[in-house]
Design a protein around this motif. Sequence first.
Motif, PDB file in Angstrom:
ATOM      1  N   ASP A 183     -67.891 -66.884 -70.647  1.00  0.00           N
ATOM      2  CA  ASP A 183     -68.909 -65.543 -70.934  1.00  0.00           C
ATOM      3  C   ASP A 183     -68.194 -64.581 -71.777  1.00  0.00           C
ATOM      4  O   ASP A 183     -68.918 -63.346 -71.832  1.00  0.00           O
ATOM      5  N   ASP A 184     -67.010 -64.631 -72.142  1.00  0.00           N
ATOM      6  CA  ASP A 184     -66.129 -63.475 -72.898  1.00  0.00           C
ATOM      7  C   ASP A 184     -66.621 -63.724 -74.411  1.00  0.00           C
ATOM      8  O   ASP A 184     -66.036 -62.903 -75.219  1.00  0.00           O
ATOM      9  N   SER A 243     -69.773 -60.758 -70.109  1.00  0.00           N
ATOM     10  CA  SER A 243     -69.071 -60.729 -68.707  1.00  0.00           C
ATOM     11  C   SER A 243     -70.210 -60.106 -67.965  1.00  0.00           C
ATOM     12  O   SER A 243     -70.881 -59.261 -68.274  1.00  0.00           O
ATOM     13  N   ASN A 246     -61.788 -67.391 -68.077  1.00  0.00           N
ATOM     14  CA  ASN A 246     -62.188 -65.780 -68.126  1.00  0.00           C
ATOM     15  C   ASN A 246     -61.072 -64.874 -67.825  1.00  0.00           C
ATOM     16  O   ASN A 246     -59.905 -65.130 -67.280  1.00  0.00           O
ATOM     17  N   THR A 253     -69.066 -66.707 -66.115  1.00  0.00           N
ATOM     18  CA  THR A 253     -68.176 -67.766 -66.357  1.00  0.00           C
ATOM     19  C   THR A 253     -68.598 -68.861 -65.402  1.00  0.00           C
ATOM     20  O   THR A 253     -68.489 -70.107 -65.579  1.00  0.00           O
TER      21      THR A 253
END
Length: 255
Positions: A8-9, A39, A95, A109
């Motif tokens: 998710d980053d 995030s 993450n 994540t």
Amino acid sequence: MRILLSNDDGILAPGLSALHAAVASAGEVTVAAPDSPQSAAGHAITLTHPLSVQRVKLAGGFEGMSIDGRPADCVRLAIRNLMDHRPDLVLSGINAGNNVGINVFYSGTVAAAAEAAMFGIAAVAFSASMEGEVDFARIGALCRSVLDCLLAKGLSPGELVSVNIPALLPGQPRGVKVVRQSTAGIEDLYDCRKDEAGNECYHIGTEYSFGPCDDDTDVIALGQGYITVTPLHIDLTNHKQLKSLQSCNWPDKLG
Ligand code: MN
């Protein structure tokens, strides 16, 4: 083994490169990740625009698919359309920051891994503390060791596991603890400021703490310096309450 990697980053995040480097020898790895940081996207998917996919070469010397969507979009699109074959395993992370307690609900994540679990694919989410020494190569190696243990035990289709690496302070990690998710609330504050037009604006604080947590939970074990392993599941049903509600006297017809 076919492995799909996401996070998710964003596709340029060092945690993704670290996870790729750590697991590349475990199988054939495909990368599909958001083109921007996502995030706290949780399990959102994109309905407002078509998802565009760019095949990019990454600094770690591997290729990936960069998608202008959320983490869950990346995993579902990769599984449905972008991969020639369905993956055997989906990994998410690493993450930048831990995902324990109720943060699991906000985490993109964990959502990327959970999306795979919804497809009946085994998935592991990795998150690491960014306090203390942040050595992604070392964090990656720790994630690989945990993954190898999970694979040696065997992950069933649709099994979902969340792994958290503690701060790499002297003497840490102290070992591995398999623990349940804490449900304690988060104590954080919104900071109110005025924007240029004089409207009130609320900024979520960067500092937060959990309310009192039970000893046998992820939050406590991670704080004690253990790597935490928490099996999660998609079923949000409260089974105890299900029985109690089923036993209520429901009318045959309503209205
Ligand atoms: Mn993140």
